[in-house]
Design a protein around this motif. Sequence first.
Motif, PDB file in Angstrom:
ATOM      1  N   VAL A  80       0.862  -1.207  -0.061  1.00 43.29           N
ATOM      2  CA  VAL A  80       0.414   0.106  -0.058  1.00 43.29           C
ATOM      3  C   VAL A  80       0.528   1.407   0.258  1.00 43.29           C
ATOM      4  N   ALA A  81       1.951   0.681   0.652  1.00 49.22           N
ATOM      5  CA  ALA A  81       2.733   2.357   0.973  1.00 49.22           C
ATOM      6  C   ALA A  81       3.418   1.976  -0.960  1.00 49.22           C
ATOM      7  N   MET A  82       4.091   1.677  -1.059  1.00 46.14           N
ATOM      8  CA  MET A  82       4.635   2.072  -2.369  1.00 46.14           C
ATOM      9  C   MET A  82       3.665   1.837  -3.995  1.00 46.14           C
ATOM     10  N   LEU A  83       1.899   2.021  -3.455  1.00 43.49           N
ATOM     11  CA  LEU A  83       1.017   2.032  -3.905  1.00 43.49           C
ATOM     12  C   LEU A  83       1.025   3.656  -4.012  1.00 43.49           C
ATOM     13  N   GLY A  84       0.957   4.127  -3.116  1.00 48.81           N
ATOM     14  CA  GLY A  84       0.741   5.991  -2.221  1.00 48.81           C
ATOM     15  C   GLY A  84       2.006   6.548  -3.378  1.00 48.81           C
ATOM     16  N   LEU A  85       2.759   5.712  -3.013  1.00 45.95           N
ATOM     17  CA  LEU A  85       4.239   6.297  -3.154  1.00 45.95           C
ATOM     18  C   LEU A  85       4.170   6.696  -4.752  1.00 45.95           C
ATOM     19  N   LEU A  86       3.484   5.890  -6.157  1.00 42.40           N
ATOM     20  CA  LEU A  86       3.167   5.623  -7.520  1.00 42.40           C
ATOM     21  C   LEU A  86       1.771   6.702  -7.801  1.00 42.40           C
ATOM     22  N   ILE A  87       1.308   6.982  -6.819  1.00 42.21           N
ATOM     23  CA  ILE A  87       0.330   7.438  -7.137  1.00 42.21           C
ATOM     24  C   ILE A  87       0.728   8.956  -6.672  1.00 42.21           C
ATOM     25  N   SER A  88       1.843   9.438  -5.423  1.00 40.84           N
ATOM     26  CA  SER A  88       2.437  10.902  -5.327  1.00 40.84           C
ATOM     27  C   SER A  88       3.135  11.144  -6.542  1.00 40.84           C
ATOM     28  N   CYS A  89       3.908  10.475  -7.229  1.00 34.05           N
ATOM     29  CA  CYS A  89       4.962  10.842  -7.977  1.00 34.05           C
ATOM     30  C   CYS A  89       4.056  10.986  -9.469  1.00 34.05           C
ATOM     31  N   CYS A  90       2.731  10.557  -9.643  1.00 32.93           N
ATOM     32  CA  CYS A  90       1.640  10.499 -10.563  1.00 32.93           C
ATOM     33  C   CYS A  90       1.326  12.238 -10.522  1.00 32.93           C
ATOM     34  N   ALA A  91       0.886  12.480  -9.760  1.00 32.42           N
ATOM     35  CA  ALA A  91       0.347  13.561  -9.154  1.00 32.42           C
ATOM     36  C   ALA A  91       1.322  14.483  -9.649  1.00 32.42           C
ATOM     37  N   ALA A  92       2.430  14.291  -9.048  1.00 32.26           N
ATOM     38  CA  ALA A  92       3.737  15.297  -8.889  1.00 32.26           C
ATOM     39  C   ALA A  92       4.073  15.406 -10.293  1.00 32.26           C
ATOM     40  N   GLY A  93       3.975  14.625 -10.972  1.00 28.72           N
ATOM     41  CA  GLY A  93       4.512  14.484 -12.827  1.00 28.72           C
ATOM     42  C   GLY A  93       3.557  15.304 -13.171  1.00 28.72           C
ATOM     43  N   TRP A  94       2.036  14.993 -12.819  1.00 24.13           N
ATOM     44  CA  TRP A  94       1.004  15.453 -13.750  1.00 24.13           C
ATOM     45  C   TRP A  94       1.013  17.280 -13.002  1.00 24.13           C
ATOM     46  N   GLY A  95       1.529  17.728 -12.457  1.00 23.96           N
ATOM     47  CA  GLY A  95       1.689  18.697 -11.550  1.00 23.96           C
ATOM     48  C   GLY A  95       2.760  19.787 -12.162  1.00 23.96           C
ATOM     49  N   MET A  96       3.205  19.022 -12.925  1.00 27.82           N
ATOM     50  CA  MET A  96       4.779  19.900 -13.233  1.00 27.82           C
ATOM     51  C   MET A  96       4.373  19.809 -14.580  1.00 27.82           C
ATOM     52  N   MET A  97       3.490  19.126 -15.370  1.00 25.82           N
ATOM     53  CA  MET A  97       3.369  19.029 -17.048  1.00 25.82           C
ATOM     54  C   MET A  97       2.089  20.224 -17.442  1.00 25.82           C
ATOM     55  N   ALA A  98       1.930  20.323 -15.993  1.00 28.42           N
ATOM     56  CA  ALA A  98       0.117  21.266 -16.351  1.00 28.42           C
ATOM     57  C   ALA A  98       1.137  22.330 -16.308  1.00 28.42           C
ATOM     58  N   ALA A  99       2.098  22.527 -14.587  1.00 33.60           N
ATOM     59  CA  ALA A  99       2.773  24.217 -14.635  1.00 33.60           C
ATOM     60  C   ALA A  99       3.504  24.334 -16.113  1.00 33.60           C
ATOM     61  N   ARG A 100       4.118  23.338 -16.471  1.00 31.03           N
ATOM     62  CA  ARG A 100       5.704  23.871 -17.641  1.00 31.03           C
ATOM     63  C   ARG A 100       4.223  24.155 -19.327  1.00 31.03           C
ATOM     64  N   ARG A 101       3.549  23.719 -19.414  1.00 28.52           N
ATOM     65  CA  ARG A 101       2.039  24.401 -20.469  1.00 28.52           C
ATOM     66  C   ARG A 101       1.909  25.671 -20.411  1.00 28.52           C
ATOM     67  N   VAL A 102       1.443  25.729 -19.083  1.00 27.06           N
ATOM     68  CA  VAL A 102       1.592  27.628 -18.675  1.00 27.06           C
ATOM     69  C   VAL A 102       2.502  28.223 -18.941  1.00 27.06           C
ATOM     70  N   GLY A 103       3.701  27.640 -19.112  1.00 31.03           N
ATOM     71  CA  GLY A 103       4.807  28.403 -19.072  1.00 31.03           C
ATOM     72  C   GLY A 103       5.544  28.941 -17.834  1.00 31.03           C
ATOM     73  N   TYR A 104       5.244  28.293 -16.387  1.00 32.59           N
ATOM     74  CA  TYR A 104       5.746  28.271 -15.366  1.00 32.59           C
ATOM     75  C   TYR A 104       7.515  27.356 -15.659  1.00 32.59           C
ATOM     76  N   THR A 105       8.831  27.448 -15.152  1.00 32.59           N
ATOM     77  CA  THR A 105       9.724  26.532 -15.082  1.00 32.59           C
ATOM     78  C   THR A 105      10.277  26.026 -13.097  1.00 32.59           C
ATOM     79  N   TRP A 106      11.085  25.828 -13.542  1.00 29.32           N
ATOM     80  CA  TRP A 106      11.576  25.040 -12.050  1.00 29.32           C
ATOM     81  C   TRP A 106      12.483  26.440 -11.506  1.00 29.32           C
ATOM     82  N   PRO A 107      12.929  26.524 -10.986  1.00 29.83           N
ATOM     83  CA  PRO A 107      13.746  27.646  -9.920  1.00 29.83           C
ATOM     84  C   PRO A 107      15.034  27.203 -10.480  1.00 29.83           C
TER      85      PRO A 107
END
Length: 145
Positions: A80-107
């Motif tokens: 369950v912990a590894m599945l939760g880690l996988l879901i958290s990483c997917c959400a982080a990747g989805w957020g990064m792609m959405a932010a990149r699409r509107v023009g935000y970048t990493w510091p």
Amino acid sequence: MEASPRDTEQDAPDALHGTGSLSPDGPDELEATPEVEVELRPARRLRIWQLAPIVMLAAVGSLMFAFPLAFEFGDGGAVVAMLGLLISCCAAGWGMMAARRVGYTWPGLPQRGSGERSDWRVIALYVVVGGALVALAVWRVARLR
């Protein structure tokens, strides 16, 4: 008879130009209004309908990751912990792609399409921090067994 327009200034040489009239070379410069540039497109921002699913996935994934680690629910806690880690990483990747699409970048990284090269030290720092976080998560889940 000529078919050309009449030159009214030759007809009346003593006529003075008024403040609102045209001079021979165009409108008077004193009365010209300044031009204002207005952006027609709205500013690109992440909207609430884009952020809500990302936040919900991140919250569910982090809870799935945190509860088995904190309370050790038997033998299935690691899965369950590894599945939760996988879901958290997917959400982080989805957020990064959405932010990149509107023009935000990493510091520390240049804007997309700016032509600038990113500094290798900043990229190395991101890789080291990400690798350390993944190693700690895997090590913690492996200790549950």
